[in-house]
Scaffold this motif. Structure first.
Motif, short mmCIF file in Angstrom:
data_model
loop_
_atom_site.label_atom_id
_atom_site.label_comp_id
_atom_site.label_asym_id
_atom_site.label_seq_id
_atom_site.Cartn_x
_atom_site.Cartn_y
_atom_site.Cartn_z
N MET A 328 0.82 -1.20 0.00
CA MET A 328 0.00 0.00 0.00
C MET A 328 0.86 1.26 0.00
SD MET A 328 -3.19 0.95 -0.10
CE MET A 328 -4.23 -0.32 0.65
N LEU A 329 1.97 1.24 0.71
CA LEU A 329 2.87 2.40 0.74
C LEU A 329 3.41 2.69 -0.65
CD1 LEU A 329 4.50 4.56 2.22
CD2 LEU A 329 6.22 2.80 2.73
N LYS A 330 3.79 1.64 -1.38
CA LYS A 330 4.30 1.84 -2.73
C LYS A 330 3.21 2.38 -3.65
CE LYS A 330 7.78 -1.79 -2.25
NZ LYS A 330 8.28 -3.09 -2.76
N ALA A 331 1.99 1.89 -3.48
CA ALA A 331 0.89 2.40 -4.30
C ALA A 331 0.64 3.88 -4.01
CB ALA A 331 -0.37 1.59 -4.02
N GLU A 332 0.73 4.27 -2.75
CA GLU A 332 0.54 5.67 -2.38
C GLU A 332 1.69 6.54 -2.90
OE1 GLU A 332 -2.24 7.33 0.03
OE2 GLU A 332 -2.66 6.10 -1.72
N GLN A 333 2.88 6.02 -2.88
CA GLN A 333 4.02 6.77 -3.42
C GLN A 333 3.84 7.03 -4.91
OE1 GLN A 333 7.22 4.18 -2.34
NE2 GLN A 333 7.41 5.00 -0.25
N ARG A 334 3.38 6.03 -5.62
CA ARG A 334 3.13 6.23 -7.06
C ARG A 334 2.03 7.26 -7.28
NH1 ARG A 334 3.41 0.50 -7.04
NH2 ARG A 334 1.14 0.40 -7.17
N ALA A 335 1.00 7.22 -6.42
CA ALA A 335 -0.11 8.16 -6.58
C ALA A 335 0.33 9.59 -6.28
CB ALA A 335 -1.26 7.77 -5.66
N VAL A 336 1.21 9.77 -5.31
CA VAL A 336 1.69 11.10 -4.97
C VAL A 336 2.52 11.68 -6.12
CG1 VAL A 336 3.24 12.39 -3.44
CG2 VAL A 336 1.60 10.77 -2.48
N ARG A 337 3.33 10.83 -6.75
CA ARG A 337 4.17 11.30 -7.85
C ARG A 337 3.35 11.60 -9.10
NH1 ARG A 337 7.70 7.11 -6.03
NH2 ARG A 337 7.03 5.79 -7.78
N ARG A 338 2.35 10.73 -9.34
CA ARG A 338 1.49 10.94 -10.51
C ARG A 338 0.17 10.22 -10.26
NH1 ARG A 338 5.17 7.11 -11.62
NH2 ARG A 338 4.43 5.08 -12.37
N GLN A 339 -0.85 10.73 -10.87
CA GLN A 339 -2.18 10.14 -10.68
C GLN A 339 -2.21 8.75 -11.31
OE1 GLN A 339 -5.42 12.66 -11.73
NE2 GLN A 339 -6.85 10.95 -12.02
N ALA A 340 -2.68 7.78 -10.53
CA ALA A 340 -2.72 6.41 -11.03
C ALA A 340 -3.73 6.29 -12.17
CB ALA A 340 -3.10 5.45 -9.90
N ASP A 341 -3.36 5.46 -13.12
CA ASP A 341 -4.29 5.20 -14.23
C ASP A 341 -5.35 4.21 -13.77
OD1 ASP A 341 -2.87 6.80 -15.94
OD2 ASP A 341 -1.50 5.16 -16.52
N ALA A 342 -6.57 4.46 -14.18
CA ALA A 342 -7.68 3.58 -13.79
C ALA A 342 -7.66 2.33 -14.65
CB ALA A 342 -9.01 4.30 -13.95
N ASP A 343 -7.89 1.22 -14.01
CA ASP A 343 -8.01 -0.05 -14.72
C ASP A 343 -9.49 -0.37 -14.83
OD1 ASP A 343 -7.81 -2.52 -15.82
OD2 ASP A 343 -6.84 -3.49 -14.11
#
Length: 657
Positions: A328-343
């Motif tokens: 979850m921490l890695k997912a949040e780090q990716r989201a902070v850097r850039r908006q996650a793409d929706a699947d």
């Protein structure tokens, strides 16, 4: 001639009386009431009804038992059978046979086969209804002593005997109607914009990442009446907001999932509660002399539902602290850097789950009161009805505690009142505001009812399996095996682990409750009875904790399993891939589950007060989150600088400033 004629008739009557005397004597002999099935090596008892004028004895496998009749009834306990048929003979002092009775017998361990078969088949086929049906058929055949000519009859009996018996019970039908009416009410308030109105009001408080996560948790708690509606409404409402604030879809799916089933499972009036109370009531019917209502038992179990309570608490710890760990921490780090793409790609199972969604009608105002008022009516009417019927039952409520009043209330009647009145209120409000036509309201009421058909089918099958287990004396066998070896304090944790594993493997929390509850309730009571603890207020927490462990384990499995429908709905509504949702949520569920087991379920079973157990668990979670967790904003900045330093070192250029 006339005299000779009368003497002739008298002789005939006398002869008839002499011939019929043995038959009359036999007709007046006591009757033998014995179980339909006997387990070899497991004690059983028989009851004889009658008022004999002479001493009688009951013969069984070469042993003679003297009978003592009191008020026209005699009971013989502790009989054991080791043959293929248990045969009893009633004789008088002269050895004359007065009555006979017999029942088929089976090897004792076969009595647990239906329950085990239900669990194994659910694990293999991932189809709980199929597993329950096969288990009921197998149990029906066992109840005939595995007679070859009864194999087909046992399959037919699965519906026309066991399921029909479950459906014909008035209390069972009260639960069914309650669930249907609740589902219909949810369908109306979803379509008339009431639930969306609640969501819109709560989202006004969003100011940043932490407040967005906290608001999502609060919204999930507010929409407590159904876990499906919860997941769909919260996920779809908050997705755009969390995307803008750079909160990962994985985090949104976790919050949605962890406030759906736990809230619905422990609050006072939800679609889950009718299901649970129905199962508890059926299981309590197998306990002789138990005092208290099924709803009273449910209320008592809330304090011991450690995992649902702690899962909710951990959601707000994560949201307010801003800390995460693991995937979850890695997912949040990716989201902070850039908006996650929706699947947005949906699997077949996700597409099926999507059918549970009832969207608000386009072009109508979304007023929160259209949902709040019917839900308030539901809760207040149900609780008020239980209190009223409890007062009527006790007669002098001032002498009793509130728990006594609620424990003696008629929860089935009260739930019927609440669900019916809330449905009428929702319908009247919708029509008064002209939000839906009567045809539309009726249509979406039926759509809501349809969403409850699967749970009700599982409930019916679970009731039928409970009836089969009772006829097979499954709890008697389990007590004979575990009564001496299983300490009462270990029942809650054992039940929790077994329920959690089964729910994880099957993906059906309701199916697991349907399988486990009929076994656990009589088993826990019988083990307490064996140790002389049953009914003692000092040890009743073990019984309540055991019942709560079924629910808690089912909710844990519901959170962790990729097969669970709530997990699918949470991922779908949040726009998150199912695999990513399970992969990021699983460490959190394991973290809370382990703490709930080690610091809650086990210590409380050994006498620690439940409130202290929850406090210790909360402290352990806070400390663990403090040690393991990091803030995505901080770590993402560190990683960005580290990447920049690496690039600088490689290129020899200065990026300062």
């Amino acid at each position: 001639m006339k005299t000779r004629h009368w003497f002739g008739l008298g002789g005939v009557w006398l002869a008839l009386l002499l011939l019929l005397a043995p038959a009359i004597s036999r007709a007046e002999a006591p009757t033998i009431d014995m179980p339909g099935l006997v387990l070899q090596g497991i004690p059983f008892s028989v009851t004889l009804n009658g008022e004999p004028e002479q001493p009688l004895w009951l013969e069984h496998e070469g042993q003679r038992h003297a009978l003592t009749f009191t008020d026209g009834e005699a009971m013989v306990e502790g009989l054991l059978s080791s043959t293929d048929n248990a045969e009893l003979i009633l004789v008088d002092g002269a050895g004359t046979v007065l009555a006979e009775a017999g029942s088929p017998t089976i090897t004792a361990w076969l009595s647990v086969v239906p329950a085990l078969l239900a669990i194994v088949l659910a694990l293999v086929f991932r189809q709980v209804i199929l597993a329950l049906f096969i288990a009921i058929c197998a149990g029906g055949w066992l109840s005939y002593g595995l007679a070859g000519d009864k194999a087909l009859v046992s399959v037919l009996d699965s519906v026309n005997v066991h399921v029909l018996s479950a459906a014909s019970d008035s209390e069972h039908m009260s639960i069914v109607l309650f669930c249907l009416l609740i589902g219909g009410m949810v369908g109306i308030i979803s379509r008339n914009g009431g639930t969306v109105g609640i969501a819109n009001h709560i989202t006004r408080f969003v100011r940043g990442r932490r407040s967005a996560q906290t608001t999502t948790g609060l919204l999930g708690t507010a929409i407590f009446f159904d876990d499906y509606a919860n997941a769909l409404i919260v996920g779809n409402t908050m997705r755009n907001i969390t995307d803008k604030l750079r909160i990962s879809r994985e985090k949104l799916a976790y919050i949605v999932d962890s406030t759906a089933a736990p809230v619905s499972a422990i609050l006072l009036v939800t679609t889950w509660i009718g299901f649970q109370v129905g199962l508890i009531d059926e299981a309590l019917g197998q306990i002789d002399g138990f005092e208290g209502s099924a709803y009273g038992v449910f209320l008592a179990t809330i304090s011991y539902s450690f995992y649902p309570i702690l899962a909710l608490l951990f959601v707000f710890m994560i949201s307010l602290s801003g800390r995460d760990f693991g995937p979850m921490l890695k997912a949040e780090q990716r989201a902070v850097r850039r908006q996650a793409d929706a699947d947005d790609a949906l699997t077949d199972r996700e597409a099926i789950a999507e059918e549970a969604s009832i969207d608000a009608k386009p072009g109508i105002p979304h007023r929160a009161l259209n949902a709040i008022i019917p839900m308030t009516v539901l809760v207040l009417t149900t609780l008020g009805g239980i209190w009223y019927t409890g007062m009527e039952e006790l007669g002098h409520p001032a002498e009793y505690s509130l728990r006594d009043v609620f424990g003696n209330g008629d929860s089935f009647t009260a739930m019927m009142w609440g669900s019916l009145l809330s449905t009428l209120v929702a319908l009247i409000m919708t029509q008064a505001q002209r939000l839906l036509s009567m045809d539309e309201a009726a249509h979406y009421w039926f759509e809501g009812v349809k969403s409850m058909l699967l749970p009700i089918t599982i409930l019916m099958m679970a009731w039928a399996l409970s009836s089969v287990n009772e006829s097979l004396h499954t709890s008697d066998y389990l007590v004979s095996v575990l009564g001496n070896s299983l300490a009462p304090e270990l029942i809650p944790v054992s039940v929790f682990l077994l329920s959690a594993f089964t729910a994880f493997a099957t993906g059906s929390s309701w199916g697991v409750m349907g399988i486990m509850m009929p076994l656990v309730v009589p088993l826990a009571w019988a083990v307490l009875l064996h140790h002389g603890l049953a009914g003692d207020p000092e040890f009743m927490h073990l019984f309540y904790a055991s019942v709560a462990a079924v629910l808690a384990g089912a909710v844990w499995g519901d959170h962790c399993s990729p097969l669970a429908e709530t997990t699918l709905l949470a991922a779908m509504a949040s726009g998150c891939g199912l695999v990513e949702h399970v992969r990021t949520q699983l460490p959190y569920a394991l973290f809370v589950g382990v703490i709930a087991t080690l610091f809650g379920i086990v210590p409380v079973a050994y006498g620690l007060p439940w409130w202290l157990g929850i406090a210790i668990c909360a402290l352990a979670m806070a400390l663990g989150l403090r040690v393991l967790g990091k803030r995505a904003e901080d770590t993402s900045v560190d990683e960005t600088l580290a990447v920049a330093d690496t690039r600088t070192a490689a290129s020899g250029t200065d990026v300062a400033g």
